[in-house]
Design an enzyme around this catalytic site. Structure first.
Site, PDB file in Angstrom:
ATOM      1  N   ASP A 198     -12.985 -17.386   3.407  1.00 51.80           N
ATOM      2  CA  ASP A 198     -13.224 -15.388   2.641  1.00 51.80           C
ATOM      3  C   ASP A 198     -11.896 -15.535   1.664  1.00 51.80           C
ATOM      4  O   ASP A 198     -10.826 -15.133   2.065  1.00 51.80           O
ATOM      5  CB  ASP A 198     -12.627 -14.729   4.028  1.00 51.80           C
ATOM      6  CG  ASP A 198     -12.245 -13.709   3.914  1.00 51.80           C
ATOM      7  OD1 ASP A 198     -12.683 -12.874   3.193  1.00 51.80           O
ATOM      8  OD2 ASP A 198     -11.883 -12.895   4.943  1.00 51.80           O
ATOM      9  N   TYR A 243       0.909  -1.234   0.421  1.00 50.59           N
ATOM     10  CA  TYR A 243      -0.247  -0.326  -0.247  1.00 50.59           C
ATOM     11  C   TYR A 243       1.018   1.245  -0.456  1.00 50.59           C
ATOM     12  O   TYR A 243       0.419   2.468  -1.327  1.00 50.59           O
ATOM     13  CB  TYR A 243      -1.349  -0.093   1.207  1.00 50.59           C
ATOM     14  CG  TYR A 243      -2.327  -0.604   0.734  1.00 50.59           C
ATOM     15  CD1 TYR A 243      -3.329  -0.847  -0.130  1.00 50.59           C
ATOM     16  CD2 TYR A 243      -2.440  -2.224   1.619  1.00 50.59           C
ATOM     17  CE1 TYR A 243      -4.226  -1.540  -0.703  1.00 50.59           C
ATOM     18  CE2 TYR A 243      -3.536  -2.876   1.526  1.00 50.59           C
ATOM     19  CZ  TYR A 243      -4.182  -2.428   0.716  1.00 50.59           C
ATOM     20  OH  TYR A 243      -5.507  -3.249   0.077  1.00 50.59           O
ATOM     21  N   GLN A 296       1.125 -10.297  -5.449  1.00 52.77           N
ATOM     22  CA  GLN A 296      -0.105 -10.637  -6.037  1.00 52.77           C
ATOM     23  C   GLN A 296       0.334 -13.031  -6.156  1.00 52.77           C
ATOM     24  O   GLN A 296      -0.696 -13.793  -5.458  1.00 52.77           O
ATOM     25  CB  GLN A 296      -0.132 -10.422  -7.228  1.00 52.77           C
ATOM     26  CG  GLN A 296      -1.078  -9.676  -7.099  1.00 52.77           C
ATOM     27  CD  GLN A 296      -2.051  -9.377  -6.325  1.00 52.77           C
ATOM     28  OE1 GLN A 296      -2.604  -8.696  -5.556  1.00 52.77           O
ATOM     29  NE2 GLN A 296      -2.816 -10.669  -7.279  1.00 52.77           N
TER      30      GLN A 296
END
Length: 206
Positions: free
Chosen positions: A78, A43, A54
């Site tokens: 999730d 971030y 990734q």
């Protein structure tokens, strides 16, 4: 069985996963966030760390899928491996935050993995607008998420809609803007009833 919860960042996937696991007695698999060694760096500098992040997620998610396929219990997950490859990586590539070389390498690896993976028995997609997502992200207060670019979030949302539109498996869509499943027991029960109908045929669909 394998149940999966899909949705953009801040849509409420983890909350719904916990609630459904408790309701149905399912085993929960959560997205690796708190112990992720790349997330904070990502971030802060998406261009530098996008490929690393990734690949980390792809590795973890593929490991989860293999474990789920070998598990006799019903598992609720999730976020899925499909979201990484169909939404997050292409969005980074389109924004110029992942090079062509890295994206091609990532895609080749995903294609190999996905040849060994089947769709979940049921996909539950939480559809949320950008204002709802931003509100949830700000409320939970993760420092590294506060610098997230709005165009990044919008790009993800657009790709989610494209992916869900063509999704071939069993699917339930939850309106994340108007369904307060965390605080409204009736709203949560409606979701649970839809799941019963899809998986067990216990209730007639409206």
């Amino acid at each position: 069985m394998h149940i999966a919860i899909a949705g953009n960042i801040g849509s409420g996937k983890t909350t719904l996963t916990k609630m459904l696991a408790k309701r149905f007695g399912w085993k929960a698999h959560f997205e690796p966030v708190d112990n992720n060694p790349y997330l904070e760096d990502y971030y802060a500098d998406m261009n530098r760390w996008s490929f690393n992040l990734q690949i980390y997620f792809l590795n973890k998610r593929f490991r989860d899928v293999v474990e789920i396929s070998q598990n006799d219990e019903t598992v609720i997950q999730d976020r899925t491996i499909f979201e990484d490859a169909k939404i997050f990586a292409p969005n980074l590539h389109d924004m110029g935050l992942m090079t062509d070389r890295d994206f091609d390498n990532y895609t080749d690896l995903f294609d190999l993995m996905i040849s060994l993976v089947k769709l979940p028995d049921l996909m539950i997609y939480i559809r949320s607008s950008i204002p709802t997502l931003v509100g949830h992200i700000q409320k939970r207060g993760r420092d590294y998420e506060q610098t997230m670019r709005l165009d990044y979030l919008k790009g993800l949302n657009s790709r989610y809609e494209d992916w869900i539109k063509d999704y071939k498996g069993k699917l339930i869509i939850v309106d994340g803007d108007h369904t307060d499943f965390e605080n409204d027991k009736m709203a949560f029960n409606e979701i649970a009833d839809k799941i019963d109908a899809e998986l067990y045929g216990l209730f007639s669909k409206e």
